[in-house]
Design a protein around this motif. Structure first.
Motif, short mmCIF file in Angstrom:
data_model
loop_
_atom_site.label_atom_id
_atom_site.label_comp_id
_atom_site.label_asym_id
_atom_site.label_seq_id
_atom_site.Cartn_x
_atom_site.Cartn_y
_atom_site.Cartn_z
N MET A 5 33.63 -5.41 33.10
CA MET A 5 33.06 -6.02 32.00
C MET A 5 31.64 -5.69 31.76
O MET A 5 30.55 -5.95 32.67
CB MET A 5 33.17 -7.64 32.16
CG MET A 5 32.80 -8.47 31.11
SD MET A 5 33.12 -10.30 31.52
CE MET A 5 34.82 -10.49 31.57
N LEU A 6 31.23 -5.24 30.58
CA LEU A 6 29.60 -5.01 30.38
C LEU A 6 29.12 -6.41 29.89
O LEU A 6 29.57 -7.01 28.80
CB LEU A 6 29.76 -3.90 29.10
CG LEU A 6 28.18 -3.59 28.53
CD1 LEU A 6 27.51 -2.88 29.65
CD2 LEU A 6 28.28 -2.68 27.51
N ALA A 7 27.88 -6.50 30.65
CA ALA A 7 27.00 -7.67 30.33
C ALA A 7 26.12 -7.03 29.15
O ALA A 7 25.29 -6.22 29.54
CB ALA A 7 26.62 -8.28 31.40
N LEU A 8 26.36 -7.41 27.90
CA LEU A 8 25.32 -6.52 26.88
C LEU A 8 24.18 -7.43 26.56
O LEU A 8 24.17 -8.28 25.43
CB LEU A 8 26.36 -6.35 25.54
CG LEU A 8 25.83 -5.33 24.83
CD1 LEU A 8 25.60 -4.05 25.39
CD2 LEU A 8 27.27 -5.12 23.64
N ASP A 9 23.30 -7.48 27.43
CA ASP A 9 22.14 -8.34 27.36
C ASP A 9 20.94 -7.72 26.59
O ASP A 9 19.55 -7.78 26.90
CB ASP A 9 21.63 -8.86 28.72
CG ASP A 9 22.88 -9.95 29.26
OD1 ASP A 9 23.35 -10.64 28.48
OD2 ASP A 9 22.74 -9.99 30.51
N VAL A 10 21.41 -6.98 25.77
CA VAL A 10 20.11 -6.27 24.97
C VAL A 10 19.75 -7.12 23.64
O VAL A 10 20.62 -8.36 23.74
CB VAL A 10 20.38 -4.92 24.29
CG1 VAL A 10 20.79 -3.81 25.46
CG2 VAL A 10 21.91 -5.00 23.39
N SER A 186 37.44 -8.92 37.65
CA SER A 186 36.71 -8.21 36.86
C SER A 186 35.13 -8.30 37.37
O SER A 186 34.58 -9.27 37.68
CB SER A 186 36.76 -8.82 35.45
OG SER A 186 36.07 -8.38 34.53
N MET A 187 34.69 -6.99 37.37
CA MET A 187 33.37 -6.82 37.69
C MET A 187 32.21 -6.79 36.49
O MET A 187 32.51 -5.98 35.56
CB MET A 187 33.04 -5.53 38.60
CG MET A 187 31.88 -5.37 39.40
SD MET A 187 32.13 -3.83 40.31
CE MET A 187 31.89 -2.55 39.15
N ILE A 188 31.26 -7.78 36.54
CA ILE A 188 30.51 -7.89 35.34
C ILE A 188 29.14 -6.83 35.90
O ILE A 188 28.45 -7.41 36.78
CB ILE A 188 30.05 -9.18 35.21
CG1 ILE A 188 31.36 -9.93 34.86
CG2 ILE A 188 28.82 -9.38 34.16
CD1 ILE A 188 30.91 -11.55 34.70
N VAL A 189 28.88 -5.95 34.95
CA VAL A 189 27.69 -5.20 35.07
C VAL A 189 26.80 -5.04 33.80
O VAL A 189 27.35 -4.61 32.82
CB VAL A 189 27.80 -3.60 35.53
CG1 VAL A 189 26.83 -2.95 36.19
CG2 VAL A 189 28.99 -3.74 36.81
N GLY A 190 25.49 -5.26 33.77
CA GLY A 190 24.63 -5.32 32.79
C GLY A 190 23.58 -4.10 32.91
O GLY A 190 23.87 -3.01 32.47
N ARG A 191 22.38 -4.45 33.39
CA ARG A 191 21.41 -3.82 33.49
C ARG A 191 21.70 -2.12 33.94
O ARG A 191 21.22 -1.22 33.42
CB ARG A 191 20.23 -4.29 34.23
CG ARG A 191 19.35 -5.25 33.44
CD ARG A 191 18.66 -6.07 34.44
NE ARG A 191 19.43 -6.93 35.50
CZ ARG A 191 18.78 -7.63 36.14
NH1 ARG A 191 17.43 -7.72 36.44
NH2 ARG A 191 19.84 -8.50 37.08
N SER A 192 22.61 -1.97 34.88
CA SER A 192 22.86 -0.54 35.66
C SER A 192 23.42 0.06 34.65
O SER A 192 23.59 1.46 34.70
CB SER A 192 23.66 -0.84 36.89
OG SER A 192 22.94 -1.68 37.95
#
Ligand code: XMP
Length: 212
Positions: A5-10, A186-192
Motif C-alpha cells: 500500500m502506497l502512503a501518498l503523503d505528497v 499489507s505493508m504501508i510504505v510512503g517516503r521510501s
C-alpha cells in the motif's frame, strides 16, 4: 500474499497524480491522509480513483460517534473504499465508522499500536491488545500495527486471527520489509517510495514482499 500500500503523503494533486502514475503497476492500494487532502481537497480521491486501486482514507478518526459518522460518510461519498479510525475513543465511536463503511460496501481499520517511538508512551503492550479486541468485537475489517515492532504484530495477530493487518513503518521509520511481510496482509510504505529518485523502481523493489 502480502500487499503493498502506497502512503501518498505528497502535498499537491499534481505530485500525487505523478507518483501514482509511475507506481500503480507495482502497488495494490493507495492510502492518503491529511497532508494531501488538506493540500488538494477531498476531490483528489476521485482523481486517484482512475488507477482503479483500493483507496484508504487515513484520517485516524477520533471523535464522538455522531461526528465519526459524519466524517466517514464524507469519506465514502468522496470515493474512498476504506477508512482508518482510532480505537481509543471506544466501542460506540468505532462502531459508527464500521457501520458507515460497511453500509457503503467499504472497509474500516482500527489503529492499535502506532509505529513511531512515542506511541509507547500511551499505546503499547496491554492497551494495544485491548484495542485489537475492540476491533474484533466491533466487526472491523482489520487493524493497523507497527512494522517497526514485529514481535508486537505477532502478539496482535493472536487476537485478531484472520482479520487484516495493515502495517506502516518500513523504510523511513526503520522497519524491515523482509521481516514484517510474512506477518501481515499489507505493508504501508510512503517516503521510501515517493521521495525516491525513481518511485517506480522503489515500488517495484518493495512489491517483491508479495511472495514472502
Ligand atoms: P512512511 O513515510 O513512514 O509513511 O513510510 C507511513 C505512513 O503511514 C502512516 N502511519 C501510520 N498510520 N498507524 C497509522 O494508522 C500508525 O502507527 C502509523 N505509522 C505511520 C503515516 O502517517 C504515513 O502516511
Amino acid at each position: 500474499m502480502t500487499e503493498l500500500m502506497l502512503a501518498l503523503d505528497v502535498l499537491t494533486r499534481a505530485e500525487a497524480m505523478d507518483i501514482a502514475e509511475k507506481t500503480y503497476p507495482y502497488i495494490d492500494a493507495i492510502k492518503i491522509g491529511y497532508p494531501l487532502v488538506l493540500g488538494s481537497g477531498l476531490s483528489v480521491a476521485r482523481d486517484l480513483a482512475e488507477f482503479d486501486l483500493p483507496l484508504i482514507a487515513d484520517f485516524k478518526v477520533a471523535d464522538i460517534p455522531n461526528t465519526n459518522r459524519l466524517i466517514a460518510e464524507h469519506v465514502f461519498e468522496a470515493g474512498f473504499s476504506g477508512i482508518i479510525t482510532q480505537g481509543f475513543t471506544g466501542r460506540d465511536s468505532v462502531s459508527a465508522c464500521v457501520d458507515v463503511a460497511h453500509n457503503a460496501g467499504g472497509k474500516c481499520y482500527v489503529v492499535t499500536e502506532m509505529s513511531h517511538p512515542g506511541a509507547l508512551d500511551f499505546m503499547g503492550e496491554g492497551v494495544a491488545e485491548r484495542l485489537a479486541e475492540l476491533a474484533v468485537e466491533c466487526n472491523a475489517d482489520g487493524i493497523i500495527a507497527p512494522a517497526t515492532r514485529p514481535e508486537r504484530v505477532k502478539a496482535l495477530r493472536q487476537i485478531i486471527g484472520s482479520k487484516k493487518i495493515l502495517s506502516p513503518g518500513v523504510g523511513a521509520q526503520g522497519g524491515s520489509a523482509e521481516e514484517i511481510a510474512p506477518l501481515i496482509d499489507s505493508m504501508i510504505v510512503g517516503r521510501s517510495i515517493y521521495n525516491s529518485e525513481d518511485p517506480a523502481k522503489a515500488a517495484q523493489s518493495y512489491s517483491c514482499v508479495r511472495d514472502l
